[in-house]
Motif scaffolding. Structure first.
Motif, PDB file in Angstrom:
ATOM      1  N   MET A   1     216.865  37.554  -2.682  1.00  0.00           N
ATOM      2  CA  MET A   1     217.350  37.709  -3.886  1.00  0.00           C
ATOM      3  C   MET A   1     217.664  36.931  -4.865  1.00  0.00           C
ATOM      4  SD  MET A   1     217.796  41.549  -3.667  1.00  0.00           S
ATOM      5  CE  MET A   1     215.935  41.553  -3.106  1.00  0.00           C
ATOM      6  N   PRO A   2     218.278  37.185  -5.926  1.00  0.00           N
ATOM      7  CA  PRO A   2     218.006  36.127  -7.079  1.00  0.00           C
ATOM      8  C   PRO A   2     219.852  35.878  -6.703  1.00  0.00           C
ATOM      9  CG  PRO A   2     217.753  38.156  -7.834  1.00  0.00           C
ATOM     10  CD  PRO A   2     217.327  38.220  -6.428  1.00  0.00           C
ATOM     11  N   GLN A   3     219.908  33.901  -7.144  1.00  0.00           N
ATOM     12  CA  GLN A   3     221.245  33.399  -7.108  1.00  0.00           C
ATOM     13  C   GLN A   3     221.825  34.449  -8.081  1.00  0.00           C
ATOM     14  OE1 GLN A   3     222.021  31.249  -4.845  1.00  0.00           O
ATOM     15  NE2 GLN A   3     220.325  30.535  -3.806  1.00  0.00           N
ATOM     16  N   SER A   4     223.439  33.602  -7.977  1.00  0.00           N
ATOM     17  CA  SER A   4     224.583  34.567  -8.948  1.00  0.00           C
ATOM     18  C   SER A   4     224.202  33.928  -9.485  1.00  0.00           C
ATOM     19  CB  SER A   4     225.883  34.421  -8.115  1.00  0.00           C
ATOM     20  OG  SER A   4     227.030  35.042  -8.866  1.00  0.00           O
ATOM     21  N   THR A   5     224.815  33.383 -11.346  1.00  0.00           N
ATOM     22  CA  THR A   5     224.494  32.838 -12.267  1.00  0.00           C
ATOM     23  C   THR A   5     226.176  32.539 -12.694  1.00  0.00           C
ATOM     24  OG1 THR A   5     224.665  34.644 -13.523  1.00  0.00           O
ATOM     25  CG2 THR A   5     222.232  34.455 -13.438  1.00  0.00           C
ATOM     26  N   GLY A   6     226.582  32.750 -11.861  1.00  0.00           N
ATOM     27  CA  GLY A   6     228.563  32.561 -11.843  1.00  0.00           C
ATOM     28  C   GLY A   6     229.196  32.481 -11.175  1.00  0.00           C
ATOM     29  N   LYS A   7     230.222  31.407 -10.433  1.00  0.00           N
ATOM     30  CA  LYS A   7     230.686  30.854  -9.133  1.00  0.00           C
ATOM     31  C   LYS A   7     231.208  32.893  -8.525  1.00  0.00           C
ATOM     32  CE  LYS A   7     233.336  27.578 -11.262  1.00  0.00           C
ATOM     33  NZ  LYS A   7     235.102  27.024 -11.921  1.00  0.00           N
TER      34      LYS A   7
ATOM     35  N   ILE B   1     223.317  42.396  -6.168  1.00  0.00           N
ATOM     36  CA  ILE B   1     223.121  40.712  -5.873  1.00  0.00           C
ATOM     37  C   ILE B   1     222.675  40.409  -7.574  1.00  0.00           C
ATOM     38  CG2 ILE B   1     221.720  39.253  -4.664  1.00  0.00           C
ATOM     39  CD1 ILE B   1     222.287  40.886  -2.166  1.00  0.00           C
ATOM     40  N   GLY B   2     223.023  39.514  -7.373  1.00  0.00           N
ATOM     41  CA  GLY B   2     222.280  38.962  -8.663  1.00  0.00           C
ATOM     42  C   GLY B   2     223.403  39.916 -10.729  1.00  0.00           C
TER      43      GLY B   2
ATOM     44  N   TRP C   1     211.900  45.660  -7.962  1.00  0.00           N
ATOM     45  CA  TRP C   1     212.860  45.060  -9.503  1.00  0.00           C
ATOM     46  C   TRP C   1     213.954  44.607  -9.276  1.00  0.00           C
ATOM     47  CZ3 TRP C   1     217.157  46.596 -10.813  1.00  0.00           C
ATOM     48  CH2 TRP C   1     217.620  48.662 -10.333  1.00  0.00           C
ATOM     49  N   LYS C   2     214.282  43.249  -9.894  1.00  0.00           N
ATOM     50  CA  LYS C   2     215.449  42.726  -9.602  1.00  0.00           C
ATOM     51  C   LYS C   2     215.587  41.637 -10.797  1.00  0.00           C
ATOM     52  CE  LYS C   2     213.073  38.165  -7.239  1.00  0.00           C
ATOM     53  NZ  LYS C   2     212.876  38.001  -6.300  1.00  0.00           N
ATOM     54  N   HIS C   3     217.282  41.340 -11.148  1.00  0.00           N
ATOM     55  CA  HIS C   3     217.212  40.674 -12.638  1.00  0.00           C
ATOM     56  C   HIS C   3     218.023  39.336 -12.140  1.00  0.00           C
ATOM     57  CE1 HIS C   3     215.679  43.759 -15.219  1.00  0.00           C
ATOM     58  NE2 HIS C   3     216.095  44.817 -14.114  1.00  0.00           N
ATOM     59  N   GLU C   4     218.492  38.950 -12.623  1.00  0.00           N
ATOM     60  CA  GLU C   4     219.134  37.727 -12.799  1.00  0.00           C
ATOM     61  C   GLU C   4     220.861  38.455 -13.406  1.00  0.00           C
ATOM     62  OE1 GLU C   4     218.974  34.289 -11.215  1.00  0.00           O
ATOM     63  OE2 GLU C   4     216.989  34.762 -10.830  1.00  0.00           O
TER      64      GLU C   4
ATOM     65  N   PHE D   1     225.674  48.931 -11.707  1.00  0.00           N
ATOM     66  CA  PHE D   1     225.876  47.467 -11.231  1.00  0.00           C
ATOM     67  C   PHE D   1     227.301  47.211 -11.121  1.00  0.00           C
ATOM     68  CE2 PHE D   1     221.431  48.656 -10.678  1.00  0.00           C
ATOM     69  CZ  PHE D   1     221.124  48.216  -8.929  1.00  0.00           C
ATOM     70  N   PHE D   2     228.068  47.143 -10.730  1.00  0.00           N
ATOM     71  CA  PHE D   2     229.852  46.363 -10.981  1.00  0.00           C
ATOM     72  C   PHE D   2     229.327  45.143 -11.132  1.00  0.00           C
ATOM     73  CE2 PHE D   2     234.594  47.201 -11.342  1.00  0.00           C
ATOM     74  CZ  PHE D   2     234.258  46.485 -12.441  1.00  0.00           C
ATOM     75  N   THR D   3     228.489  44.214 -11.737  1.00  0.00           N
ATOM     76  CA  THR D   3     229.119  42.979 -11.604  1.00  0.00           C
ATOM     77  C   THR D   3     229.613  41.761 -11.297  1.00  0.00           C
ATOM     78  OG1 THR D   3     228.052  42.169 -13.617  1.00  0.00           O
ATOM     79  CG2 THR D   3     226.323  42.904 -12.337  1.00  0.00           C
ATOM     80  N   GLY D   4     230.266  40.794 -11.621  1.00  0.00           N
ATOM     81  CA  GLY D   4     231.194  39.396 -12.259  1.00  0.00           C
ATOM     82  C   GLY D   4     231.786  39.397 -13.631  1.00  0.00           C
ATOM     83  N   ASP D   5     230.986  40.291 -14.431  1.00  0.00           N
ATOM     84  CA  ASP D   5     231.251  39.928 -16.091  1.00  0.00           C
ATOM     85  C   ASP D   5     231.303  40.780 -16.578  1.00  0.00           C
ATOM     86  OD1 ASP D   5     228.507  39.634 -15.614  1.00  0.00           O
ATOM     87  OD2 ASP D   5     228.750  37.331 -16.536  1.00  0.00           O
ATOM     88  N   SER D   6     230.615  42.005 -15.769  1.00  0.00           N
ATOM     89  CA  SER D   6     230.022  43.650 -16.264  1.00  0.00           C
ATOM     90  C   SER D   6     229.576  44.237 -15.636  1.00  0.00           C
ATOM     91  CB  SER D   6     228.777  43.279 -17.171  1.00  0.00           C
ATOM     92  OG  SER D   6     228.375  41.979 -18.036  1.00  0.00           O
ATOM     93  N   LEU D   7     229.739  45.667 -15.858  1.00  0.00           N
ATOM     94  CA  LEU D   7     228.904  46.611 -15.573  1.00  0.00           C
ATOM     95  C   LEU D   7     227.705  47.043 -16.624  1.00  0.00           C
ATOM     96  CD1 LEU D   7     229.378  49.301 -13.300  1.00  0.00           C
ATOM     97  CD2 LEU D   7     230.427  50.586 -15.108  1.00  0.00           C
TER      98      LEU D   7
END
Length: 202
Positions: free
Chosen positions: A65-71, A91-92, A106-109, A130-136
């Motif tokens: 899967m993609p690496q995280s773009t943030g911490k 993930i990502g 499909w996948k997204h950074e 997807f509840f990510t590290g900076d957005s829903l």
């Protein structure tokens, strides 16, 4: 050392099978659907997902899967969400994998976080949040196209509570200095209805 996925007899607790998983992170609860066990894990090439046979624990497929773009402090924690022929992973910026083959649909950074993807219906069509590290981030379930996005940041980029999507109402909750909020997503972009910054940490 290697972690393992273990299948036990529900009545006796006896071990049926154990599948070694070469991972330093075994936080997510496995998801079982269609005779397969889906789980995200931290593999040799970074964040990965896999499917095992529910019958004997045999590895069916594995995908990177993609690496995280943030911490990203706490590994992987969100479980897979099985839907029709796809499995969704937070993930990502969100990813969908075909359940039978492991082919990435499909996948997204994006900024990896810890909640489980939530499937919902948006204007009569299936969506996944997807509840990510900076957005829903809400995406069309089949294509992965972004439907809408709600910026949401906490002190340690921790989005761990699964969001609630009830029709046009979206409820978010986080610790780490943020709190809770309700949004209306019936229009072209999400509208904040109310927000409470008390997160229980004070």
């Amino acid at each position: 050392s290697n972690n393992s996925v273990v299948c036990l007899d529900a009545r006796t607790g006896a071990r049926i099978w154990a599948a070694p998983l070469n991972s330093c992170d075994a936080g997510p609860t496995p998801t079982v659907a269609g005779g397969r066990v889906f789980l995200p894990f931290w593999g040799k090439k970074g964040p990965s997902v896999a499917a095992l046979s529910a019958e004997d624990g045999r590895l069916l497929w594995e995908a990177v899967m993609p690496q995280s773009t943030g911490k990203h402090f706490y590994g992987l924690a969100g479980s897979a969400r099985a839907w029709e022929d796809l499995a969704f992973f937070n993930i990502g910026g969100g990813a969908a994998v075909k359940q039978d083959s492991g082919e990435i649909a499909w996948k997204h950074e994006g900024h990896t976080a810890y909640a489980t993807p939530v499937v919902f219906t948006a204007k009569g069509k299936p969506g996944v949040a997807f509840f990510t590290g900076d957005s829903l981030i809400a995406r069309d379930a089949r294509s992965g196209t972004e439907l809408w996005r709600i910026p949401w940041k906490t002190s340690l980029h921790v989005s761990a509570c699964d969001p609630l999507v009830l029709g046009d109402r979206v409820f978010l909750c986080s610790h780490y200095g943020r709190g809770r909020a309700r949004y209306d997503v019936s229009g072209e972009s999400p509208r904040l209805v109310w927000e409470d910054h008390k997160d229980g940490s004070g």
